[in-house]
Design a protein around this motif. Structure first.
Motif, short mmCIF file in Angstrom:
data_model
loop_
_atom_site.label_atom_id
_atom_site.label_comp_id
_atom_site.label_asym_id
_atom_site.label_seq_id
_atom_site.Cartn_x
_atom_site.Cartn_y
_atom_site.Cartn_z
N ILE A 19 -43.99 -19.69 44.91
CA ILE A 19 -45.06 -18.98 45.06
C ILE A 19 -45.01 -19.06 45.73
CG2 ILE A 19 -48.47 -19.76 45.37
CD1 ILE A 19 -47.19 -22.38 44.29
N LYS A 20 -45.38 -17.05 46.14
CA LYS A 20 -45.43 -16.73 47.57
C LYS A 20 -46.65 -16.76 48.08
CE LYS A 20 -42.29 -14.29 49.53
NZ LYS A 20 -41.46 -14.85 50.70
N PRO A 21 -47.22 -17.03 48.63
CA PRO A 21 -49.10 -16.69 48.91
C PRO A 21 -48.89 -15.56 49.98
CG PRO A 21 -47.99 -19.04 50.41
CD PRO A 21 -46.58 -18.81 49.09
N ASN A 22 -48.32 -15.75 50.80
CA ASN A 22 -47.67 -14.39 51.48
C ASN A 22 -46.25 -14.22 52.07
OD1 ASN A 22 -47.35 -16.16 54.17
ND2 ASN A 22 -49.42 -16.32 54.54
N LYS A 23 -45.83 -12.92 52.68
CA LYS A 23 -45.01 -12.18 53.01
C LYS A 23 -43.80 -13.46 53.40
CE LYS A 23 -45.61 -9.18 56.41
NZ LYS A 23 -45.64 -7.68 56.85
N HIS A 24 -44.56 -14.54 54.71
CA HIS A 24 -44.20 -15.17 55.36
C HIS A 24 -43.27 -16.22 54.93
CE1 HIS A 24 -44.57 -12.05 58.61
NE2 HIS A 24 -46.24 -12.32 57.69
N THR A 25 -43.92 -16.18 53.26
CA THR A 25 -44.11 -17.74 53.18
C THR A 25 -43.72 -17.78 51.85
OG1 THR A 25 -46.09 -17.85 54.71
CG2 THR A 25 -46.12 -20.39 52.95
N THR A 26 -42.95 -19.67 51.65
CA THR A 26 -42.68 -19.63 50.20
C THR A 26 -43.17 -21.27 49.06
OG1 THR A 26 -41.05 -17.83 49.86
CG2 THR A 26 -40.76 -19.32 48.35
N ILE A 27 -43.44 -21.50 48.59
CA ILE A 27 -43.54 -22.68 47.87
C ILE A 27 -42.77 -23.23 47.03
CG2 ILE A 27 -45.27 -24.41 47.13
CD1 ILE A 27 -47.47 -22.91 48.94
N TYR A 28 -41.84 -24.04 46.70
CA TYR A 28 -41.05 -24.22 45.77
C TYR A 28 -41.64 -25.88 45.53
CZ TYR A 28 -38.12 -21.03 48.09
OH TYR A 28 -37.02 -20.34 49.02
N VAL A 29 -41.54 -25.96 43.98
CA VAL A 29 -42.44 -26.75 42.89
C VAL A 29 -40.89 -27.79 41.91
CG1 VAL A 29 -43.95 -28.06 41.40
CG2 VAL A 29 -44.55 -26.18 42.98
N TRP A 30 -40.80 -28.89 42.14
CA TRP A 30 -39.76 -29.21 40.97
C TRP A 30 -40.78 -30.46 40.42
CZ3 TRP A 30 -34.58 -27.79 41.54
CH2 TRP A 30 -34.06 -29.09 40.93
N LYS A 31 -40.35 -30.19 39.62
CA LYS A 31 -39.94 -31.23 38.37
C LYS A 31 -39.52 -32.83 38.14
CE LYS A 31 -43.22 -32.50 33.78
NZ LYS A 31 -43.41 -31.84 32.55
N PHE B 17 -51.91 -32.81 38.14
CA PHE B 17 -51.62 -32.78 39.40
C PHE B 17 -52.57 -31.81 40.52
CE2 PHE B 17 -48.95 -35.39 37.85
CZ PHE B 17 -48.07 -35.86 38.09
N THR B 18 -52.53 -31.87 41.40
CA THR B 18 -53.35 -30.71 42.23
C THR B 18 -52.06 -30.36 43.11
OG1 THR B 18 -55.58 -31.59 41.82
CG2 THR B 18 -55.63 -30.03 43.55
N LEU B 19 -52.16 -28.97 43.25
CA LEU B 19 -51.02 -29.07 44.50
C LEU B 19 -52.48 -28.27 45.60
CD1 LEU B 19 -48.34 -28.24 46.06
CD2 LEU B 19 -48.65 -25.49 44.49
N VAL B 20 -52.31 -28.56 46.80
CA VAL B 20 -53.20 -27.71 48.05
C VAL B 20 -52.40 -27.61 49.16
CG1 VAL B 20 -55.27 -28.16 49.18
CG2 VAL B 20 -54.69 -29.03 47.12
N TYR B 21 -52.69 -26.82 49.43
CA TYR B 21 -51.72 -25.88 50.48
C TYR B 21 -52.11 -25.23 51.90
CZ TYR B 21 -50.90 -22.16 47.66
OH TYR B 21 -50.87 -20.98 46.90
N ALA B 22 -52.25 -25.74 53.08
CA ALA B 22 -52.69 -24.81 53.89
C ALA B 22 -52.13 -24.00 55.29
CB ALA B 22 -53.18 -26.01 55.10
N ILE B 23 -52.40 -23.42 54.83
CA ILE B 23 -52.11 -21.86 55.78
C ILE B 23 -52.65 -21.52 57.10
CG2 ILE B 23 -50.63 -19.51 55.68
CD1 ILE B 23 -50.00 -20.09 52.98
N ASP B 24 -51.68 -20.92 58.08
CA ASP B 24 -52.89 -20.83 59.36
C ASP B 24 -53.32 -18.93 59.02
OD1 ASP B 24 -53.59 -18.75 61.93
OD2 ASP B 24 -51.44 -20.17 63.06
N PRO B 25 -54.54 -18.84 59.61
CA PRO B 25 -55.30 -17.26 58.66
C PRO B 25 -54.26 -16.39 59.17
CG PRO B 25 -56.60 -18.20 59.71
CD PRO B 25 -56.09 -19.15 60.00
N LEU B 26 -53.95 -16.69 60.60
CA LEU B 26 -53.01 -15.25 60.94
C LEU B 26 -51.92 -14.48 60.19
CD1 LEU B 26 -53.11 -16.48 64.69
CD2 LEU B 26 -54.50 -14.14 63.65
N SER B 27 -50.79 -15.89 59.78
CA SER B 27 -49.90 -15.67 58.84
C SER B 27 -50.21 -14.75 57.37
CB SER B 27 -49.32 -16.63 58.35
OG SER B 27 -49.82 -17.52 57.61
N ASN B 28 -51.38 -14.77 57.39
CA ASN B 28 -51.64 -13.97 55.76
C ASN B 28 -52.55 -12.32 56.26
OD1 ASN B 28 -51.76 -15.56 53.99
ND2 ASN B 28 -53.39 -16.66 54.51
N ASP B 29 -51.96 -12.09 57.69
CA ASP B 29 -52.12 -10.92 58.73
C ASP B 29 -50.80 -9.55 57.84
OD1 ASP B 29 -54.23 -11.59 59.22
OD2 ASP B 29 -54.17 -11.72 61.33
#
Length: 212
Positions: A7-19, A200-212
């Motif tokens: 998952i790429k929520p923004n250009k500064h951040t990447t999430i990797y999920v493994w089963k 499952f529920t995946l939740v993540y928190a991001i500094d709002p400034l990183s979404n700019d």
């Protein structure tokens, strides 16, 4: 052993999920661990936890790192030697990590009936917007996961889920909300994102400034 999802929520951040479907032996192959990690692995009594621990090391490789790039501070929070921010989670047969230029937190939880019994330990004003419908367990799991993610962001430890972290109203279909850490010397708001992955529920928190 492929990734389950990226998952790429923004250009500064990447999430990797493994089963986690591979055995302990399969996950152990071709993985080099620091002495600290070897000792941690040996101290784990549950093979489920051991497999979760090793799956995180596979995710690190997918992200371009190794176990030797990871270290923990005095509060047990993970860090990367190159200065990027990282947060780690695993639950039963899923694991995930998030890497970003900005501070982040992540949590994955299995959706279980048990959460209704313990909700009094972490739900505060949020009880005013919870709808006791078919999504009740998922809503509670989002709140727990969001608070866990924010707890991981706070660098000093010692927060209580019920009194120091608030999650704002949300609809499950929106897959996002905001949350706030409010404690002495710290009053900050963060963007919260969530989604369902199987049961499952995946939740993540991001500094709002990183979404700019």
């Amino acid at each position: 052993m492929p990734l389950y999802k990226t998952i790429k929520p923004n250009k500064h951040t990447t999430i990797y999920v493994w089963k986690i479907e591979a055995s302990f032996c399969e996950l152990s192959e071709e993985i080099e661990l620091t002495e600290r990690s070897k000792n941690r692995l040996l101290s784990m009594k549950s093979e489920l936890h051991q497999r979760g621990f090793l799956s995180i090391r596979h995710l690190l490789i997918k992200a371009g790192y190794t176990d030797f790039d990871l270290y923990y501070n005095e509060n047990g929070k993970p860090h990367l030697k190159d200065g990027k921010h990282i947060s780690i989670t695993h639950s039963f047969n899923f694991s995930s990590l998030i890497i970003s230029d900005s501070i982040v937190g992540i949590d994955i939880e299995k959706n279980r009936e048990k959460i209704k019994i313990i909700q009094h330990k972490f739900v505060n004003f949020e009880k005013g917007f919870i709808h006791k419908d078919d999504d009740y367990i998922q809503q509670l799991t989002v709140i727990w996961g969001a608070k866990e993610s924010l707890y991981k962001i706070y660098p000093h430890g010692g927060l209580t889920f019920k009194n120091d972290i608030d999650i704002n109203s949300f609809e499950m279909k929106d897959q996002k909300t905001t949350g706030c850490i409010h404690t002495q010397g710290w009053n900050k708001k963060y963007d919260i994102y969530f989604e369902q992955i199987e049961n499952f529920t995946l939740v993540y928190a991001i500094d709002p400034l990183s979404n700019d």
